[in-house]
Write a protein that holds these residues in place. Sequence first.
Motif, PDB file in Angstrom:
ATOM      1  N   UNK A 153      86.054  79.061 -69.927  1.00 13.51           N
ATOM      2  CA  UNK A 153      85.365  77.848 -69.453  1.00 13.51           C
ATOM      3  C   UNK A 153      84.069  78.222 -68.730  1.00 13.51           C
ATOM      4  N   UNK A 154      84.143  79.257 -67.853  1.00  7.16           N
ATOM      5  CA  UNK A 154      82.952  79.706 -67.128  1.00  7.16           C
ATOM      6  C   UNK A 154      81.899  80.247 -68.098  1.00  7.16           C
ATOM      7  N   UNK A 155      82.357  80.984 -69.104  1.00 11.91           N
ATOM      8  CA  UNK A 155      81.409  81.522 -70.102  1.00 11.91           C
ATOM      9  C   UNK A 155      80.724  80.381 -70.851  1.00 11.91           C
ATOM     10  N   UNK A 156      81.513  79.351 -71.186  1.00  8.97           N
ATOM     11  CA  UNK A 156      80.916  78.208 -71.906  1.00  8.97           C
ATOM     12  C   UNK A 156      79.840  77.548 -71.063  1.00  8.97           C
ATOM     13  N   UNK A 157      80.087  77.440 -69.740  1.00  7.93           N
ATOM     14  CA  UNK A 157      79.106  76.815 -68.846  1.00  7.93           C
ATOM     15  C   UNK A 157      77.822  77.654 -68.769  1.00  7.93           C
ATOM     16  N   UNK A 158      77.999  78.985 -68.639  1.00  9.34           N
ATOM     17  CA  UNK A 158      76.828  79.873 -68.540  1.00  9.34           C
ATOM     18  C   UNK A 158      76.007  79.819 -69.836  1.00  9.34           C
ATOM     19  N   UNK A 159      76.711  79.880 -70.980  1.00  7.40           N
ATOM     20  CA  UNK A 159      76.009  79.845 -72.266  1.00  7.40           C
ATOM     21  C   UNK A 159      75.254  78.534 -72.430  1.00  7.40           C
ATOM     22  N   UNK A 160      75.895  77.417 -72.046  1.00  3.94           N
ATOM     23  CA  UNK A 160      75.249  76.104 -72.184  1.00  3.94           C
ATOM     24  C   UNK A 160      73.980  76.029 -71.331  1.00  3.94           C
ATOM     25  N   UNK A 161      74.077  76.508 -70.073  1.00  2.03           N
ATOM     26  CA  UNK A 161      72.913  76.453 -69.172  1.00  2.03           C
ATOM     27  C   UNK A 161      71.791  77.339 -69.699  1.00  2.03           C
ATOM     28  N   UNK A 162      72.144  78.562 -70.174  1.00  2.96           N
ATOM     29  CA  UNK A 162      71.115  79.465 -70.687  1.00  2.96           C
ATOM     30  C   UNK A 162      70.414  78.877 -71.913  1.00  2.96           C
ATOM     31  N   UNK A 163      71.202  78.270 -72.802  1.00  6.57           N
ATOM     32  CA  UNK A 163      70.610  77.660 -73.994  1.00  6.57           C
ATOM     33  C   UNK A 163      69.719  76.482 -73.600  1.00  6.57           C
ATOM     34  N   UNK A 200      86.129  90.940 -75.878  1.00  2.36           N
ATOM     35  CA  UNK A 200      86.179  91.800 -74.684  1.00  2.36           C
ATOM     36  C   UNK A 200      87.417  91.481 -73.843  1.00  2.36           C
ATOM     37  N   UNK A 201      87.696  90.188 -73.647  1.00  2.00           N
ATOM     38  CA  UNK A 201      88.870  89.799 -72.863  1.00  2.00           C
ATOM     39  C   UNK A 201      90.147  90.274 -73.549  1.00  2.00           C
ATOM     40  N   UNK A 202      90.194  90.112 -74.876  1.00  2.00           N
ATOM     41  CA  UNK A 202      91.389  90.523 -75.623  1.00  2.00           C
ATOM     42  C   UNK A 202      91.584  92.034 -75.557  1.00  2.00           C
ATOM     43  N   UNK A 203      90.496  92.812 -75.632  1.00  2.00           N
ATOM     44  CA  UNK A 203      90.626  94.270 -75.567  1.00  2.00           C
ATOM     45  C   UNK A 203      91.101  94.717 -74.194  1.00  2.00           C
ATOM     46  N   UNK A 204      90.664  94.031 -73.132  1.00  2.00           N
ATOM     47  CA  UNK A 204      91.149  94.366 -71.784  1.00  2.00           C
ATOM     48  C   UNK A 204      92.639  94.087 -71.649  1.00  2.00           C
ATOM     49  N   UNK A 205      93.088  92.981 -72.247  1.00  2.00           N
ATOM     50  CA  UNK A 205      94.514  92.664 -72.203  1.00  2.00           C
ATOM     51  C   UNK A 205      95.314  93.693 -73.003  1.00  2.00           C
ATOM     52  N   UNK A 219      91.694  81.080 -69.885  1.00  2.00           N
ATOM     53  CA  UNK A 219      91.130  79.727 -70.001  1.00  2.00           C
ATOM     54  C   UNK A 219      89.976  79.498 -69.019  1.00  2.00           C
ATOM     55  N   UNK A 220      90.170  79.760 -67.678  1.00  2.00           N
ATOM     56  CA  UNK A 220      89.024  79.549 -66.776  1.00  2.00           C
ATOM     57  C   UNK A 220      87.861  80.498 -67.051  1.00  2.00           C
ATOM     58  N   UNK A 221      88.178  81.732 -67.525  1.00  2.00           N
ATOM     59  CA  UNK A 221      87.093  82.675 -67.846  1.00  2.00           C
ATOM     60  C   UNK A 221      86.256  82.146 -69.008  1.00  2.00           C
ATOM     61  N   UNK A 227      79.588  69.088 -75.591  1.00  2.00           N
ATOM     62  CA  UNK A 227      79.575  70.466 -76.109  1.00  2.00           C
ATOM     63  C   UNK A 227      80.944  71.119 -75.926  1.00  2.00           C
ATOM     64  N   UNK A 228      81.552  70.890 -74.723  1.00  2.00           N
ATOM     65  CA  UNK A 228      82.866  71.484 -74.444  1.00  2.00           C
ATOM     66  C   UNK A 228      83.934  70.894 -75.358  1.00  2.00           C
ATOM     67  N   UNK A 229      83.873  69.601 -75.584  1.00  2.00           N
ATOM     68  CA  UNK A 229      84.833  68.939 -76.465  1.00  2.00           C
ATOM     69  C   UNK A 229      84.729  69.486 -77.893  1.00  2.00           C
ATOM     70  N   UNK A 230      83.500  69.664 -78.372  1.00  2.00           N
ATOM     71  CA  UNK A 230      83.319  70.237 -79.719  1.00  2.00           C
ATOM     72  C   UNK A 230      83.779  71.680 -79.779  1.00  2.00           C
ATOM     73  N   UNK A 231      83.531  72.422 -78.675  1.00  2.00           N
ATOM     74  CA  UNK A 231      83.897  73.834 -78.629  1.00  2.00           C
ATOM     75  C   UNK A 231      85.417  74.010 -78.737  1.00  2.00           C
ATOM     76  N   UNK A 232      86.174  73.151 -78.049  1.00  2.00           N
ATOM     77  CA  UNK A 232      87.638  73.228 -78.121  1.00  2.00           C
ATOM     78  C   UNK A 232      88.122  73.054 -79.562  1.00  2.00           C
ATOM     79  N   UNK A 233      87.372  72.291 -80.338  1.00  2.00           N
ATOM     80  CA  UNK A 233      87.731  72.062 -81.742  1.00  2.00           C
ATOM     81  C   UNK A 233      87.125  73.112 -82.677  1.00  2.00           C
TER      82      UNK A 233
END
Length: 305
Positions: free
Chosen positions: A17-27, A284-289, A13-15, A67-73
Motif C-alpha cells: 500500500x505504501x509503495x502504491x502511494x509513493x509510486x502514484x505521487x512520483x508519477x 524483493x519482498x518475496x525474496x526476503x520472505x 499488505x501495508x508495505x 488508481x488503488x481500486x484498479x491496482x487491486x484488480x
Amino acid sequence: MRQYLFKAILQMIPVLFLISLIVFVLVYMTGDPVSLMLSDTATDEDRAILIAALGLDQPLHVQYFRYLSNLVQGDFGTSFRYNMPALPIVLERLPATFELAIAAMLFATVISIPLGILSATKRNSFLDIFVSGTSVLGKAMPPFWLGIMLILLFSVALKALPVSGRESWVHLILPAFTLGTGIAAEMTRLIRSSMLEILGQDYIRTARSKGLIESLIVYKHAFRNSLIPVVTIMALQTSTLIGGTLITETIFSWPGMGQLIIQAVNNRDMAIVQAAVFVVAFLVIFSNMLADILYRVLDPRIKYN
C-alpha cells in the motif's frame, strides 16, 4: 511456520500500500501525461476530452483511490506506447530478466563458494591475497564499464561472443558475467570472513582433536554454519540484481524488464513504470520472505513466533 507465513503475507499488505502511494505521487509529480498522448495538432477541446476521459480533472485523492481500486484488480493502466494494458507487457518481459538474474546468481555462487572457502582455509597465503585483491577489484568495477570492456574484448577484438540479443545460451555469457561479477566479489569476501569466524570456534577445534578429516570439518561442519550470512546477502542481492539488469540489459540489448523500464522512463510511459516498480517491489519482498524460511532450514534453532 504456517503462522509465520500468514503473518508475513499480512505484513506485505501495508508495505505494498505504501509503495502504491509513493509510486502514484512520483508519477503525479513527473508532469502532464496528456501532452505526451496528444499530437501537436490537437486542440484545447481534444485536450479537455482526454483529461475528462482519464479522470485527471478529479481531485487528487479521488484519482488515488481509483488508481488503488484498479491496482487491486491488476489494472495498472494502459500503455500509450504499446496501446495495451501495462501489466501483461511487464510480465511478458519477466522470464528474460529471470533468466539473466538466475544465470548471474549461478555464476556468482559457483565462483564465490570455492574461492571463499579456499581463501579462508589458506589464510594469509598468496592465494588468499590474490582472491581478496580480485574480490575488491570485482566489486569496484561498475557494470556499465565492465560490460563495455567485455564487448570490446570478446565481441569486437576476438569475435568469440555475440554483442547483444537473446537467441541462444551463448548470448547469455557476457550479460551474466557482467551482472554476476560484483555479486561474486561480495559473496566471496562474506564467505571468507564467515568461514574464518566458524573455523576459530571451539567445536571445530574439538572436531580436529578427534582426528576428523580436514575436508569433512570444513565442508560439513564449518561451511553449513557459515551459510546463514550468505543466504542473507543472496536475498539482499535481489534488489541489486534488479537494479543491475537496468544497466546490463540496456548495454547488451537483452529484452528483459530492465530494458523495458528504461524505455518507459525515456518515453514517460508511466503505466509501464508503475506496473514494473510494483512487480519489482513484490519480488524483493518475496525474496526476503524466502530468505527467512531458508534460515529456519539451515539452522533449526531459529524459531519464529
